[in-house]
Design an enzyme around this catalytic site. Structure first.
Site, PDB file in Angstrom:
ATOM      1  CG  ASP A  99      10.412  11.636   4.980  1.00  0.00           C
ATOM      2  OD1 ASP A  99      10.027  11.395   4.175  1.00  0.00           O
ATOM      3  OD2 ASP A  99      11.584  11.743   5.561  1.00  0.00           O
ATOM      4  CG  HIS A 100       6.372  13.885   0.479  1.00  0.00           C
ATOM      5  ND1 HIS A 100       7.802  14.548   0.587  1.00  0.00           N
ATOM      6  CD2 HIS A 100       6.223  13.100  -0.750  1.00  0.00           C
ATOM      7  CE1 HIS A 100       8.262  14.366  -0.619  1.00  0.00           C
ATOM      8  NE2 HIS A 100       7.364  13.489  -1.548  1.00  0.00           N
ATOM      9  CG  HIS A 127      12.315  11.867   1.268  1.00  0.00           C
ATOM     10  ND1 HIS A 127      11.475  12.373   1.965  1.00  0.00           N
ATOM     11  CD2 HIS A 127      12.298  13.024   0.218  1.00  0.00           C
ATOM     12  CE1 HIS A 127      11.021  13.513   1.846  1.00  0.00           C
ATOM     13  NE2 HIS A 127      11.657  14.117   0.465  1.00  0.00           N
TER      14      HIS A 127
HETATM   15  C1  BG6 Z   1      11.124  16.644  -1.541  1.00  0.00           C
HETATM   16  C2  BG6 Z   1      12.277  17.239  -1.978  1.00  0.00           C
HETATM   17  O1  BG6 Z   1      11.014  16.468  -0.218  1.00  0.00           O
HETATM   18  O2  BG6 Z   1      10.986  15.537  -2.243  1.00  0.00           O
HETATM   19  C3  BG6 Z   1      12.327  17.610  -3.413  1.00  0.00           C
HETATM   20  O3  BG6 Z   1      12.485  18.605  -1.215  1.00  0.00           O
HETATM   21  C4  BG6 Z   1      12.153  16.374  -4.148  1.00  0.00           C
HETATM   22  O4  BG6 Z   1      13.527  18.101  -3.945  1.00  0.00           O
HETATM   23  C5  BG6 Z   1      10.709  15.404  -3.690  1.00  0.00           C
HETATM   24  O5  BG6 Z   1      12.086  16.769  -5.650  1.00  0.00           O
HETATM   25  C6  BG6 Z   1      10.515  14.178  -4.431  1.00  0.00           C
HETATM   26  O6  BG6 Z   1       9.337  13.838  -4.085  1.00  0.00           O
HETATM   27  P1  BG6 Z   1       8.502  12.804  -4.859  1.00  0.00           P
HETATM   28  O7  BG6 Z   1       7.137  12.537  -4.103  1.00  0.00           O
HETATM   29  O8  BG6 Z   1       8.254  13.633  -6.033  1.00  0.00           O
HETATM   30  O9  BG6 Z   1       9.459  11.787  -4.823  1.00  0.00           O
END
Ligand code: BG6
Length: 515
Positions: free
Chosen positions: A201-202, A264
């Site tokens: 989950d980045h 997230h």
């Molecule tokens: C991803 C989603 O996990 O996270 C995307 O699939 C989203 O839809 C993105 O735009 C948002 O990531 P960040 O790091 O730009 O907030």
């Protein structure tokens, strides 16, 4: 005169970063967008910072036909597009360790080729069988690839020594509901042990999200007030200006609930609300997160619309540009019911948080990019300034600003110079960029490195993922059985349906910052 600055670094406590063990990184979906935009650049940064030794290679797989040379060019372009601080010499030497095989993910002979190639590259780069299999492919391919890795003897769950060296990295979403996540977990566990699995989950790799733990548990002053006695409500926002880009195939089946909320959003909530783990160890932290998710009051079909609402963007203007509505996006059916916005109110039935509302909202094509966690404290119980008309004092608000401006701010009242009773609400702001003077590293750098050193702290565990799906099951069932999302014009900030959810409690959504 002494200069008073709100934040200065007084002492640094720095644990040296542990470099990656020698390894072969095997990327499925190497010709795809995620690899090109995020993974290769993050690996390059690790290499540049000497965290990736020379005993490393990357073997890419994809359906696209590439020679090794063409693959290197593809990766080179991706890295250059994503970073500004590149040294051509370093990049060339880094990329010379990239290799590629094309094939069909469901073809047994493909995995035999992989095995053979890994043997050759291990020898060439003196890697001792440490292989990281990274699934950067669409989720429907996860089971297929995992089963083939198992049948080809590449996953090694039974051999205790080898098991430590072989890891599987899976991108979110892990499943599309509870049943499919349980099923996928079963398939994966037939070939890999839980200790080998790194579910990404980045958001957990973002510096500011990691900081939630430091902020709460490395300071003695916040925990005593981090509870229902002092906190009035918490708002968590993930607001994006982006639409669905070129991802209609995936997004239209996922929607905001599966794309952001289940992962997230709930991960940030868990970090903000969980109890203190015994130590900074993967399972101690993950145990607490799961315990917190378990304490969230279940959604009930009968009052669903009072606690969670969904919307979909229609045409509008974002950042001065006219944009089409969701249903006019290429690849989306004109009558799609997929939600691109969610607002929800959650309660945790535990001693710490009983009856404190946590308001969560996330959406695409909103007025600003803004991810933050705002903790609003209770107002002073009695104002001693009533006699001069100051009855209702503004509450203190602590904001953990996750992105794009990483920082922390705290608002408070202070006497302003002038008449005897006059005050201002001030904001004490701390900005990562200003204080540390460095760019905040990409989340994938952290996560890739952790995986290469075998640290699972920032990865979600099976029970964590399943608990999140279980929580959302009644919502998905209700939404799938009828009703449709309300419409909001792209580029807007607030809409009646989402406002009603919070205003019925006498509160308001915070303004998105950056507007
Ligand atoms: C991803 C989603 O996990 O996270 C995307 O699939 C989203 O839809 C993105 O735009 C948002 O990531 P960040 O790091 O730009 O907030």
């Amino acid at each position: 005169m002494h200069e008073i600055r709100p934040f200065v670094i007084q002492q640094d406590i720095v644990c040296a970063e542990v470099p990656a063990n020698p390894n072969g990184l095997v990327v499925f979906g190497a010709s795809g967008d995620l690899s090109r935009r995020k993974l290769f650049g993050s690996m390059y940064q690790l290499s540049k910072h000497n965290l990736l030794g020379k005993r490393f290679y990357l073997l890419g797989f994809g359906r696209k036909e590439f020679t090794d040379e063409q693959f290197r060019e593809f990766a080179w372009e991706g890295i250059q597009e994503g970073s500004s601080d590149i040294s051509a010499v370093d990049l060339e030497s880094f990329i010379s360790r990239f290799y590629y095989i094309s094939g069909d993910y469901d073809d047994v002979s493909f995995y035999e080729k992989v095995k053979k190639r890994l043997g050759e590259l291990d020898k060439k780069y003196d890697v001792d069988g440490t292989h990281i299999f990274y699934l950067a492919v669409p989720p429907f391919l996860y089971s297929t690839i995992v089963k083939h890795l198992g049948s080809a003897g590449l996953s090694c769950p039974a051999d205790a020594e080898l098991k430590q060296k072989v890891r599987l990295v899976i991108e979110k979403p892990f499943g599309r509901d509870l049943a499919s996540a349980v099923e996928l977990n079963e398939v994966v566990h037939r070939c890999f042990d839980e200790s080998q699995i790194y579910r990404i989950d980045h958001y957990l790799g973002k510096e500011t999200v990691q900081n939630i733990l430091m902020f709460r548990f490395a300071n003695a002053i916040f925990e005593p007030v981090w509870n229902r006695d002092y906190i009035d409500n918490v708002q968590i926002t993930i607001s994006e200006t982006l639409g669905i880009e070129h991802r209609s195939g995936y997004y239209d089946k996922a929607g905001a609930l599966r794309d952001i909320f289940q992962n997230h959003m709930l991960q940030m909530l868990a970090l903000v609300a969980m109890e203190s783990p015994t130590s900074f160890e993967a399972d101690h932290i993950r145990d607490e997160k799961v315990k917190l998710l378990r304490s969230i009051r279940p959604f009930k079909p009968e009052n669903l619309k009072d606690v969670i609402v969904r919307g979909q963007y229609s045409a509008g203007t974002v950042d001065g540009q006219k944009v089409v509505g969701y249903c006019e996006e290429s690849g989306v059916e004109g009558d799609s019911m997929t939600e691109t916005f969610i607002a929800a109110k959650l309660f945790m039935d535990n001693l710490r948080w009983k009856d404190v509302p946590f308001y969560l909202r996330t959406g695409k094509r909103l007025a600003a990019k803004d991810t933050e966690i705002a903790i609003t404290f209770k107002k002073v119980p009695h104002s001693m300034f009533v006699s001069v008309g100051l009855e209702d004092m503004p509450a203190n608000v602590l904001v953990l600003q996750i992105q794009p401006e990483e920082g922390i701010s705290l608002s408070f009242q202070a006497k302003r110079p002038g008449s005897k009773v006059c005050m201002s609400t001030l904001n004490m702001n701390f900005s990562y960029g200003e204080i540390f003077g460095t760019e905040v590293p990409e989340a994938y750098q952290r996560l890739l490195l952790d995986c290469m050193v075998g640290d699972q702290t920032l990865f979600t565990r099976q029970d964590d993922v399943e608990m999140a799906w279980q929580l959302l099951k009644p919502v998905m069932e209700a939404w799938e059985s009828g009703g449709k999302p309300f419409e909001y014009a792209a580029g807007s900030e607030s809409f009646a349906e989402a406002d009603a959810l919070i205003e019925s409690d006498g509160r308001k959504w915070r303004k998105l910052s950056g507007i």
